[in-house]
Design a protein around this motif. Structure first.
Motif, PDB file in Angstrom:
ATOM      1  N   VAL A  19      -7.327  -2.805   2.886  1.00 15.00           N
ATOM      2  CA  VAL A  19      -7.892  -1.726   3.691  1.00 15.00           C
ATOM      3  C   VAL A  19      -6.850  -1.168   4.652  1.00 15.00           C
ATOM      4  O   VAL A  19      -6.818   0.033   4.929  1.00 15.00           O
ATOM      5  CB  VAL A  19      -9.120  -2.225   4.481  1.00 15.00           C
ATOM      6  N   PHE A  20      -5.957  -2.031   5.124  1.00 16.45           N
ATOM      7  CA  PHE A  20      -5.048  -1.629   6.192  1.00 16.45           C
ATOM      8  C   PHE A  20      -3.918  -0.725   5.719  1.00 16.45           C
ATOM      9  O   PHE A  20      -3.469   0.145   6.476  1.00 16.45           O
ATOM     10  CB  PHE A  20      -4.459  -2.873   6.867  1.00 16.45           C
ATOM     11  N   ILE A  21      -3.443  -0.897   4.474  1.00 24.16           N
ATOM     12  CA  ILE A  21      -2.297  -0.119   4.003  1.00 24.16           C
ATOM     13  C   ILE A  21      -2.536   1.392   4.073  1.00 24.16           C
ATOM     14  O   ILE A  21      -1.713   2.134   4.628  1.00 24.16           O
ATOM     15  CB  ILE A  21      -1.884  -0.549   2.572  1.00 24.16           C
ATOM     16  N   PRO A  22      -3.659   1.918   3.512  1.00 22.22           N
ATOM     17  CA  PRO A  22      -3.880   3.372   3.655  1.00 22.22           C
ATOM     18  C   PRO A  22      -3.968   3.820   5.117  1.00 22.22           C
ATOM     19  O   PRO A  22      -3.460   4.889   5.477  1.00 22.22           O
ATOM     20  CB  PRO A  22      -5.216   3.604   2.923  1.00 22.22           C
ATOM     21  N   LEU A  23      -4.613   3.011   5.957  1.00 22.44           N
ATOM     22  CA  LEU A  23      -4.726   3.356   7.375  1.00 22.44           C
ATOM     23  C   LEU A  23      -3.365   3.293   8.069  1.00 22.44           C
ATOM     24  O   LEU A  23      -3.063   4.113   8.941  1.00 22.44           O
ATOM     25  CB  LEU A  23      -5.711   2.398   8.067  1.00 22.44           C
ATOM     26  N   TYR A  24      -2.527   2.336   7.661  1.00 28.89           N
ATOM     27  CA  TYR A  24      -1.198   2.162   8.254  1.00 28.89           C
ATOM     28  C   TYR A  24      -0.304   3.367   7.955  1.00 28.89           C
ATOM     29  O   TYR A  24       0.381   3.888   8.832  1.00 28.89           O
ATOM     30  CB  TYR A  24      -0.569   0.884   7.698  1.00 28.89           C
ATOM     31  N   VAL A  25      -0.336   3.799   6.682  1.00 28.26           N
ATOM     32  CA  VAL A  25       0.524   4.913   6.277  1.00 28.26           C
ATOM     33  C   VAL A  25       0.035   6.229   6.885  1.00 28.26           C
ATOM     34  O   VAL A  25       0.826   7.007   7.423  1.00 28.26           O
ATOM     35  CB  VAL A  25       0.582   5.026   4.736  1.00 28.26           C
ATOM     36  N   LEU A  78       8.886 -10.765   2.143  1.00 26.24           N
ATOM     37  CA  LEU A  78       8.812  -9.306   2.019  1.00 26.24           C
ATOM     38  C   LEU A  78       7.868  -8.688   3.048  1.00 26.24           C
ATOM     39  O   LEU A  78       8.159  -7.622   3.606  1.00 26.24           O
ATOM     40  CB  LEU A  78       8.370  -8.939   0.606  1.00 26.24           C
ATOM     41  N   LEU A  79       6.754  -9.339   3.324  1.00 24.79           N
ATOM     42  CA  LEU A  79       5.835  -8.809   4.325  1.00 24.79           C
ATOM     43  C   LEU A  79       6.408  -8.908   5.734  1.00 24.79           C
ATOM     44  O   LEU A  79       6.105  -8.079   6.601  1.00 24.79           O
ATOM     45  CB  LEU A  79       4.489  -9.535   4.238  1.00 24.79           C
ATOM     46  N   PHE A  80       7.246  -9.920   5.969  1.00 22.91           N
ATOM     47  CA  PHE A  80       7.952 -10.002   7.263  1.00 22.91           C
ATOM     48  C   PHE A  80       8.855  -8.775   7.442  1.00 22.91           C
ATOM     49  O   PHE A  80       8.891  -8.163   8.516  1.00 22.91           O
ATOM     50  CB  PHE A  80       8.763 -11.288   7.329  1.00 22.91           C
ATOM     51  N   THR A  85       9.329  -2.048   9.345  1.00 24.52           N
ATOM     52  CA  THR A  85       9.679  -0.776   8.707  1.00 24.52           C
ATOM     53  C   THR A  85       8.836   0.358   9.271  1.00 24.52           C
ATOM     54  O   THR A  85       7.618   0.239   9.385  1.00 24.52           O
ATOM     55  CB  THR A  85       9.456  -0.860   7.175  1.00 24.52           C
ATOM     56  N   ARG A  86       9.508   1.459   9.613  1.00 32.96           N
ATOM     57  CA  ARG A  86       8.811   2.627  10.148  1.00 32.96           C
ATOM     58  C   ARG A  86       9.045   3.876   9.305  1.00 32.96           C
ATOM     59  O   ARG A  86       8.481   4.926   9.593  1.00 32.96           O
ATOM     60  CB  ARG A  86       9.278   2.904  11.599  1.00 32.96           C
ATOM     61  N   VAL A  87       9.877   3.777   8.288  1.00 34.12           N
ATOM     62  CA  VAL A  87      10.192   4.916   7.424  1.00 34.12           C
ATOM     63  C   VAL A  87       9.390   4.783   6.133  1.00 34.12           C
ATOM     64  O   VAL A  87       9.419   3.737   5.485  1.00 34.12           O
ATOM     65  CB  VAL A  87      11.707   4.962   7.101  1.00 34.12           C
ATOM     66  N   VAL A  88       8.672   5.825   5.756  1.00 30.36           N
ATOM     67  CA  VAL A  88       7.772   5.762   4.609  1.00 30.36           C
ATOM     68  C   VAL A  88       8.520   5.434   3.319  1.00 30.36           C
ATOM     69  O   VAL A  88       8.061   4.631   2.503  1.00 30.36           O
ATOM     70  CB  VAL A  88       7.000   7.092   4.456  1.00 30.36           C
ATOM     71  N   THR A  90      11.301   3.717   2.861  1.00 26.62           N
ATOM     72  CA  THR A  90      11.657   2.294   2.843  1.00 26.62           C
ATOM     73  C   THR A  90      10.427   1.438   2.599  1.00 26.62           C
ATOM     74  O   THR A  90      10.465   0.442   1.871  1.00 26.62           O
ATOM     75  CB  THR A  90      12.305   1.876   4.178  1.00 26.62           C
ATOM     76  N   LEU A  91       9.328   1.860   3.194  1.00 22.51           N
ATOM     77  CA  LEU A  91       8.067   1.137   3.014  1.00 22.51           C
ATOM     78  C   LEU A  91       7.643   1.122   1.544  1.00 22.51           C
ATOM     79  O   LEU A  91       7.155   0.107   1.042  1.00 22.51           O
ATOM     80  CB  LEU A  91       6.974   1.805   3.855  1.00 22.51           C
ATOM     81  N   VAL A  92       7.882   2.233   0.864  1.00 20.36           N
ATOM     82  CA  VAL A  92       7.534   2.324  -0.553  1.00 20.36           C
ATOM     83  C   VAL A  92       8.297   1.285  -1.362  1.00 20.36           C
ATOM     84  O   VAL A  92       7.736   0.576  -2.203  1.00 20.36           O
ATOM     85  CB  VAL A  92       7.813   3.744  -1.096  1.00 20.36           C
ATOM     86  N   GLY A  93       9.633   1.175  -1.098  1.00 24.00           N
ATOM     87  CA  GLY A  93      10.454   0.197  -1.810  1.00 24.00           C
ATOM     88  C   GLY A  93       9.985  -1.228  -1.582  1.00 24.00           C
ATOM     89  O   GLY A  93       9.897  -2.027  -2.521  1.00 24.00           O
ATOM     90  N   LEU A  94       9.655  -1.549  -0.336  1.00 21.32           N
ATOM     91  CA  LEU A  94       9.188  -2.890  -0.019  1.00 21.32           C
ATOM     92  C   LEU A  94       7.814  -3.157  -0.648  1.00 21.32           C
ATOM     93  O   LEU A  94       7.544  -4.259  -1.128  1.00 21.32           O
ATOM     94  CB  LEU A  94       9.104  -3.077   1.498  1.00 21.32           C
ATOM     95  N   TYR A  95       6.965  -2.147  -0.666  1.00 20.98           N
ATOM     96  CA  TYR A  95       5.634  -2.325  -1.248  1.00 20.98           C
ATOM     97  C   TYR A  95       5.723  -2.583  -2.748  1.00 20.98           C
ATOM     98  O   TYR A  95       4.960  -3.382  -3.297  1.00 20.98           O
ATOM     99  CB  TYR A  95       4.765  -1.098  -0.969  1.00 20.98           C
ATOM    100  N   VAL A  96       6.652  -1.904  -3.412  1.00 17.11           N
ATOM    101  CA  VAL A  96       6.868  -2.137  -4.839  1.00 17.11           C
ATOM    102  C   VAL A  96       7.306  -3.583  -5.081  1.00 17.11           C
ATOM    103  O   VAL A  96       6.818  -4.259  -5.990  1.00 17.11           O
ATOM    104  CB  VAL A  96       7.916  -1.154  -5.402  1.00 17.11           C
ATOM    105  N   ALA A  97       8.236  -4.070  -4.242  1.00 15.31           N
ATOM    106  CA  ALA A  97       8.691  -5.464  -4.372  1.00 15.31           C
ATOM    107  C   ALA A  97       7.548  -6.435  -4.121  1.00 15.31           C
ATOM    108  O   ALA A  97       7.410  -7.455  -4.810  1.00 15.31           O
ATOM    109  CB  ALA A  97       9.839  -5.730  -3.396  1.00 15.31           C
TER     110      ALA A  97
END
Length: 399
Positions: A19-25, A78-80, A85-88, A90-97
């Motif tokens: 639930v938090f990921i869409p709200l976070y972005v 990876l979640l650490f 991360t504050r750049v979308v 970069t966040l995408v790359g980490l989320y894929v990993a």
């Protein structure tokens, strides 16, 4: 089933994140629904080959415990990194990993259940596992509800998810063991071949004796099963990926209330798993799969009504819809997991998760795109249509 304790902590983390990921972005980082759709869609597309890869490696090496530990440890790291991360982009790359290593434990977990228990116990065993881990998912949503209500930052919530996966790693390190012998799935495959041959001989002898033959001699199509599973995953992802934003922006409720609404959906899943465990010896898994699709085809239409006739009862109606959807999903997942262990041969156990990932990849992008450009009413009707199409495919599979 002490070995699943680590999985419960892992599900707590991903229940919160779901639930938090869409709200976070869209909230903390100022992104759009399209950003959310691209991020989750890309992750799910990348996951497809890795689902095959992890499933093949775990079956090839038979070191299922290793891949479970690899998954939980990498997710913690990876979640650490995710939390800082504050750049979308970069966040995408980490989320894929995160998605790649998240799926590393799925196929090994399914194999452990199918090898720890005999075929008649599969439905009960899968239901027990899913019910307990769904309680973990529910606990994660509760944590999100409580901590977001107290004003904890987005980074703090993601750090909590990292900690929960670290706990999952250490619990699994001591509690998860590889099975001494791996043969149950092979026995089931042999039984299916023998049963089909027996039915074939029975039909042939009746025809030779001049008796009327009413039996249908049909071997179940793995292709139809996989197609139905893909469509179900696609429609589920279409609906649920942008849904937190529907509650947050269209209905104007706060973040902690959004967590609360999704807690009812998860609670419905728990009820579905518990009920399927109790009825495991009584229901026909093929019939259950069809009925679950029909239920989930009807329910999104009630969400259309909820938005059209907005009133004080809208949130209550939407909450009930999500709860019933959770119950239907519980029955569907247990049935399809058991069927997949029958239909998908050893060495290809990752096919199940690959199909779920592919459907999720297509669905999360389509869902966010339709919601952003055509509105949630159109999204709900489109989701209903795809669920019904999945029903028709599973009907053809079971007939």
């Amino acid at each position: 089933m002490w070995w699943i304790i680590g999985f419960i902590f892992h599900e707590m983390a991903f229940g919160l994140l779901s639930v938090f990921i869409p709200l976070y972005v869209t909230g903390y980082l100022g992104g759009s629904l399209i950003d959310v759709g691209i991020m989750i869609s890309l992750a799910n597309f990348v996951v497809v080959p890795f689902s095959f890869f992890w499933g093949y490696l775990s079956d090839k090496t038979r070191r299922y415990r290793f891949f479970i530990l690899l998954s939980f440890s990498m997710l913690s790291v990876l979640l650490f990194l995710f939390s800082s991360t504050r750049v979308v982009s970069t966040l995408v790359g980490l989320y894929v990993a995160v998605a790649v290593f998240h799926v590393a434990h799925e196929a090994p977990k399914n194999v452990l259940i199918s090898e720890y228990y005999s075929r008649p116990e599969w439905e009960r065993s899968f239901a027990s596992y899913e019910a307990l881990t769904e309680v973990g998912w529910l606990s994660g949503l509760l944590l999100g509800f409580v901590f977001s209500g107290f004003g904890f930052s987005g980074a703090s919530l993601i750090l909590l998810c990292s900690l929960l996966n670290a706990i999952a790693f250490f619990a699994s390190l001591f509690l998860v063991k590889d099975p001494l012998l791996v043969f149950e799935r092979r026995l089931v495959a042999i039984e299916r071949v023998v049963d089909f041959a027996h039915r074939g001989f029975s039909v042939a002898f009746k025809a030779i004796d001049g008796k009327r033959v009413r039996e249908k001699l049909k071997n179940e199509s793995a292709l139809l099963f996989c197609t139905g599973l893909l469509l179900f995953s696609l429609s589920t992802s279409m609906l649920f990926t942008p849904l937190p934003v529907f509650f947050s922006k269209n209905l104007g409720v706060s973040s902690n209330i959004v967590f609360g609404v999704f807690m009812f959906n998860t609670f419905g899943g728990v009820l579905g798993y518990v009920a399927s465990r109790k009825k495991a010896q009584q229901f026909n898994v093929r019939t259950v799969v069809k009925r679950a699709n029909l239920v989930r085809a009807v329910l999104p239409l009630l969400l259309v009504a909820a938005e059209v006739w907005f009133s004080v009862f809208t949130l209550a109606l939407a909450t009930v819809v999500l709860m019933i959807m959770g119950i239907a999903y519980g029955f569907f997942l247990i049935s399809t997991l058991s069927l997949s262990m029958e239909l998908i041969p050893e060495g290809k156990t990752g096919v199940f998760n690959a199909l779920v990932g592919l459907g999720g990849a297509l669905g999360c992008f389509l869902g966010t795109y339709v919601a952003e450009n055509y509105g949630f009413q159109t999204l709900f009707m489109a989701t209903s249509a795809v669920f019904f199409l999945s029903y028709m495919v599973f009907k053809a599979f079971s007939n």
